[in-house]
Write a protein that holds these residues in place. Structure first.
Motif, short mmCIF file in Angstrom:
data_model
loop_
_atom_site.label_atom_id
_atom_site.label_comp_id
_atom_site.label_asym_id
_atom_site.label_seq_id
_atom_site.Cartn_x
_atom_site.Cartn_y
_atom_site.Cartn_z
N HIS A 257 -37.06 -7.08 13.58
CA HIS A 257 -36.10 -8.07 14.05
C HIS A 257 -34.92 -8.17 13.08
O HIS A 257 -35.03 -7.78 11.91
CB HIS A 257 -36.76 -9.46 14.09
CG HIS A 257 -37.67 -9.66 15.25
ND1 HIS A 257 -39.05 -9.68 15.13
CD2 HIS A 257 -37.41 -9.87 16.57
CE1 HIS A 257 -39.58 -9.90 16.31
NE2 HIS A 257 -38.62 -10.01 17.20
N ALA A 258 -33.83 -8.73 13.55
CA ALA A 258 -32.70 -9.03 12.67
C ALA A 258 -33.18 -10.05 11.64
O ALA A 258 -34.12 -10.82 11.90
CB ALA A 258 -31.55 -9.59 13.49
N PRO A 259 -32.57 -10.09 10.45
CA PRO A 259 -32.99 -11.04 9.42
C PRO A 259 -33.04 -12.47 9.97
O PRO A 259 -32.12 -12.93 10.63
CB PRO A 259 -31.92 -10.89 8.34
CG PRO A 259 -31.40 -9.50 8.52
CD PRO A 259 -31.47 -9.24 9.99
N GLY A 260 -34.16 -13.14 9.71
CA GLY A 260 -34.34 -14.52 10.14
C GLY A 260 -34.90 -14.66 11.55
O GLY A 260 -35.16 -15.78 12.00
N LYS A 261 -35.10 -13.56 12.27
CA LYS A 261 -35.59 -13.64 13.65
C LYS A 261 -37.09 -13.38 13.78
O LYS A 261 -37.65 -13.54 14.85
CB LYS A 261 -34.84 -12.64 14.54
CG LYS A 261 -33.36 -12.88 14.62
CD LYS A 261 -33.05 -14.14 15.37
CE LYS A 261 -31.54 -14.31 15.50
NZ LYS A 261 -31.16 -15.55 16.09
N CYS A 262 -37.75 -12.95 12.69
CA CYS A 262 -39.19 -12.68 12.74
C CYS A 262 -39.97 -13.98 12.86
O CYS A 262 -39.48 -15.06 12.50
CB CYS A 262 -39.64 -11.93 11.48
SG CYS A 262 -39.35 -10.16 11.55
N ASN A 263 -41.20 -13.87 13.31
CA ASN A 263 -42.11 -14.99 13.45
C ASN A 263 -42.33 -15.63 12.08
O ASN A 263 -42.89 -14.99 11.18
CB ASN A 263 -43.43 -14.50 14.04
CG ASN A 263 -44.44 -15.58 14.24
OD1 ASN A 263 -44.43 -16.62 13.60
ND2 ASN A 263 -45.36 -15.32 15.16
N PRO A 264 -41.90 -16.90 11.86
CA PRO A 264 -42.00 -17.53 10.54
C PRO A 264 -43.44 -17.65 10.03
O PRO A 264 -43.68 -17.48 8.83
CB PRO A 264 -41.37 -18.91 10.73
CG PRO A 264 -40.83 -18.96 12.10
CD PRO A 264 -41.27 -17.76 12.84
N ALA A 265 -44.39 -17.92 10.92
CA ALA A 265 -45.79 -18.05 10.49
C ALA A 265 -46.31 -16.72 9.95
O ALA A 265 -47.01 -16.68 8.93
CB ALA A 265 -46.65 -18.54 11.64
N MET A 266 -45.96 -15.62 10.61
CA MET A 266 -46.42 -14.31 10.16
C MET A 266 -45.73 -13.91 8.85
O MET A 266 -46.38 -13.35 7.96
CB MET A 266 -46.14 -13.26 11.24
CG MET A 266 -46.64 -11.88 10.88
SD MET A 266 -48.40 -11.78 10.66
CE MET A 266 -48.92 -11.52 12.33
N ILE A 267 -44.47 -14.20 8.71
CA ILE A 267 -43.75 -13.88 7.47
C ILE A 267 -44.35 -14.65 6.30
O ILE A 267 -44.54 -14.11 5.21
CB ILE A 267 -42.24 -14.15 7.62
CG1 ILE A 267 -41.64 -13.22 8.69
CG2 ILE A 267 -41.51 -14.00 6.30
CD1 ILE A 267 -41.82 -11.74 8.42
N LYS A 268 -44.70 -15.92 6.53
CA LYS A 268 -45.33 -16.74 5.48
C LYS A 268 -46.67 -16.14 5.08
O LYS A 268 -46.97 -16.02 3.89
CB LYS A 268 -45.51 -18.17 5.97
CG LYS A 268 -46.10 -19.08 4.93
CD LYS A 268 -46.25 -20.50 5.45
CE LYS A 268 -46.90 -21.36 4.37
NZ LYS A 268 -47.19 -22.70 4.86
N ALA A 269 -47.47 -15.73 6.06
CA ALA A 269 -48.77 -15.11 5.77
C ALA A 269 -48.58 -13.81 4.99
O ALA A 269 -49.32 -13.53 4.05
CB ALA A 269 -49.53 -14.85 7.06
N LEU A 270 -47.58 -13.01 5.37
CA LEU A 270 -47.30 -11.76 4.64
C LEU A 270 -46.91 -12.04 3.19
O LEU A 270 -47.35 -11.35 2.27
CB LEU A 270 -46.20 -10.97 5.34
CG LEU A 270 -46.57 -10.25 6.61
CD1 LEU A 270 -45.33 -9.71 7.29
CD2 LEU A 270 -47.54 -9.12 6.32
N GLU A 271 -46.08 -13.05 2.99
CA GLU A 271 -45.65 -13.39 1.63
C GLU A 271 -46.83 -13.87 0.80
O GLU A 271 -46.94 -13.51 -0.38
CB GLU A 271 -44.55 -14.46 1.68
CG GLU A 271 -43.23 -13.93 2.19
CD GLU A 271 -42.20 -15.02 2.46
OE1 GLU A 271 -42.54 -16.23 2.39
OE2 GLU A 271 -41.04 -14.65 2.75
#
Length: 178
Positions: A132-146
């Motif tokens: 996705h373009a920056p900022g368009k990814c699923n926030p819950a999944m990005i948090k889990a990845l981090e």
């Protein structure tokens, strides 16, 4: 893979002239492909076919639109624009074969189903990495990845620290050398 009638080309009819057609490829077409890569799509397809002087049939495809593919980071579906041109060469023969660069179609049937070739052409136009373009990814999944990457990096830091047993062995090694 199911085929649309508009994607079947009667090669014998090309002896008298050229064929030019266009059609819309929607979700049904991509679902029929049963691929994990392309979930659905909205693609306009143009096909032109003609018989060349050498006896080969030249089929040109132009596909333009968008397909839904999973994002490599968050795994949510994303729209991926595609625009591809491809050429297929065919000839009539004793039995069907697509082993070479030229597809051989049985003389008796002389109908070439181009559905799979069209699908492959579209699939090959998708970039290897699609996010996705920056900022368009699923926030819950990005948090889990981090969180997982932070936990992994702290584990790696702990692994780089010298195990105290090894430091004792190093002392023994230095005593033996002396």
């Amino acid at each position: 893979m199911e085929s649309l009638e508009s994607l079947k080309i009667d090669l014998k009819s090309l002896d008298t002239g050229a064929l030019s057609t266009s059609c819309h490829l929607g979700d049904e077409f991509f679902e029929a492909a049963e691929s994990d890569e392309i979930k659905s799509g909205d693609v306009m397809l143009s096909i032109s076919a003609r018989k060349s002087v050498s006896g080969l049939y030249e089929i040109d495809f132009h596909a333009e639109g968008t397909v839904k593919v999973p994002c490599d980071l968050c795994l949510d579906d994303m729209d991926q624009p595609i625009c591809t041109d491809n050429r297929l060469l065919a000839k009539l023969g004793e039995e069907y074969s697509d082993e070479d660069d030229i597809v051989t179609v049985e003389k008796d049937d002389a109908v070439l189903d181009t559905a799979w070739f069209v699908y492959e052409s579209i699939a090959l136009d998708i970039p290897i990495k699609h996010v996705h373009a920056p900022g368009k990814c699923n926030p819950a999944m990005i948090k889990a990845l981090e969180e997982h990457s932070a936990a992994r990096s702290s584990e790696e830091e702990n692994e780089t620290a010298v195990d105290p047993r090894w430091s004792e062995l190093e002392k023994l090694k230095s005593i033996i050398k002396d």
